[in-house]
Design a protein around this motif. Structure first.
Motif, mmCIF file in Angstrom:
data_model
loop_
_atom_site.group_PDB
_atom_site.id
_atom_site.type_symbol
_atom_site.label_atom_id
_atom_site.label_comp_id
_atom_site.label_asym_id
_atom_site.label_seq_id
_atom_site.Cartn_x
_atom_site.Cartn_y
_atom_site.Cartn_z
ATOM 1 N N ALA A 1 41.709 39.472 46.770
ATOM 2 C CA ALA A 1 41.701 40.879 47.155
ATOM 3 C C ALA A 1 41.760 41.791 45.933
ATOM 4 N N VAL A 2 42.653 41.479 45.000
ATOM 5 C CA VAL A 2 42.786 42.306 43.795
ATOM 6 C C VAL A 2 41.512 42.244 42.960
ATOM 7 N N SER A 3 40.932 41.056 42.828
ATOM 8 C CA SER A 3 39.689 40.910 42.058
ATOM 9 C C SER A 3 38.570 41.733 42.666
ATOM 10 N N ALA A 4 38.463 41.705 43.993
ATOM 11 C CA ALA A 4 37.402 42.448 44.672
ATOM 12 C C ALA A 4 37.531 43.945 44.416
ATOM 13 N N PHE A 5 38.741 44.490 44.587
ATOM 14 C CA PHE A 5 38.953 45.922 44.370
ATOM 15 C C PHE A 5 38.738 46.299 42.902
ATOM 16 N N MET A 6 39.228 45.470 41.992
ATOM 17 C CA MET A 6 39.145 45.793 40.570
ATOM 18 C C MET A 6 37.698 45.800 40.085
ATOM 19 N N TYR A 7 36.938 44.771 40.445
ATOM 20 C CA TYR A 7 35.553 44.695 39.980
ATOM 21 C C TYR A 7 34.682 45.747 40.647
ATOM 22 N N ALA A 8 34.987 46.094 41.901
ATOM 23 C CA ALA A 8 34.249 47.178 42.550
ATOM 24 C C ALA A 8 34.493 48.500 41.823
ATOM 25 N N GLU A 9 35.749 48.748 41.463
ATOM 26 C CA GLU A 9 36.079 49.983 40.734
ATOM 27 C C GLU A 9 35.370 50.035 39.393
ATOM 28 N N LEU A 10 35.451 48.943 38.636
ATOM 29 C CA LEU A 10 34.822 48.923 37.323
ATOM 30 C C LEU A 10 33.310 49.085 37.420
ATOM 31 N N TYR A 11 32.725 48.463 38.431
ATOM 32 C CA TYR A 11 31.276 48.558 38.624
ATOM 33 C C TYR A 11 30.863 49.995 38.930
ATOM 34 N N LEU A 12 31.583 50.646 39.837
ATOM 35 C CA LEU A 12 31.238 52.007 40.231
ATOM 36 C C LEU A 12 31.501 53.013 39.114
#
Length: 218
Positions: free
Chosen positions: A73-84
């Motif tokens: 869950a943390v990886s998904a949110f973190m990488y989505a944030e960095l990508y955006l």
């Protein structure tokens, strides 16, 4: 790197005047609150990373707290944030460079033609991509210094336009504009968007126990 008690240099710093125009002078209270929250969460992050030698980043913290599901869950949110956020910066760079060099275009064999914003977004992406392969942010110290210098130059240019070119400081602004508070809050929060790299920054330090000084001092 700027501390969490002062806005991140660059885009965040230069966006504060617009945030004030949108929310009014009293919206600066939101800036103070965001700074305090980010400082506190930065301290919590240091505590979490010190809980185990195996903690190297946010996914490890998620795993330590909630197991495998927490890591995912943390990886998904973190990488989505960095990508955006990366996409946002690329669009910003494309817009600015297109205004500085209007009409620029590039033809690739007559098959593909890149022009304007699209061209500059591709060029910036190619230029920035190698820096994403670095695992130690200490190498970027000199690049960071150039960013601080660029911010100083930009502030000087704004003051020059106001004083020498006769633009002046006539704008009074408003005390409070409720309809613009969401925009102001978003811009103030953007000023403190450095949390994503805090674990990497901490791991790159020779004396990790002094990470709190990075948070509270310049």
């Amino acid at each position: 790197m700027a501390s969490t008690l002062s806005p991140v240099s660059g885009v965040g710093l230069l966006s504060i005047p617009y945030a004030l125009a949108e929310g009014g002078w009293l919206s600066l209270v939101l800036l103070l609150l965001v700074a305090m929250v980010c400082c506190y969460t930065g301290q919590l992050l240091q505590t979490c990373m010190g809980a185990s030698p195996d903690v190297r980043g946010y996914p490890d913290i998620g795993a330590l707290a909630f197991g495998t599901k927490g890591r995912f869950a943390v990886s998904a949110f973190m990488y989505a944030e960095l990508y955006l956020v990366a996409i946002g910066f690329l669009i910003l760079e494309g817009d600015n460079l297109d205004k500085l060099f209007p009409g620029t275009s590039l033809s690739l064999g007559g098959v593909l033609v890149l022009s304007g914003k699209h061209l500059f977004i591709v060029l910036v992406s190619i230029f920035i991509l190698p820096t994403t392969w670095l695992r130690n942010l200490g190498v970027l110290a000199y690049v960071s210094a150039s960013g601080v210098l660029a911010s100083v130059v930009l502030v000087f240019c704004v003051l020059w336009a106001a004083v020498v070119d006769g633009v002046g400081f006539q704008g009074k602004g408003t005390m409070l504009k409720v309809s613009g508070l969401p925009t102001a809050l978003g811009l103030y929060t953007f000023c403190y968007c450095g949390h994503a790299i805090f674990p990497t920054l901490c791991n790159s330090m020779k004396e990790k126990d002094k990470f709190s000084k990075v948070i509270t001092n310049q």
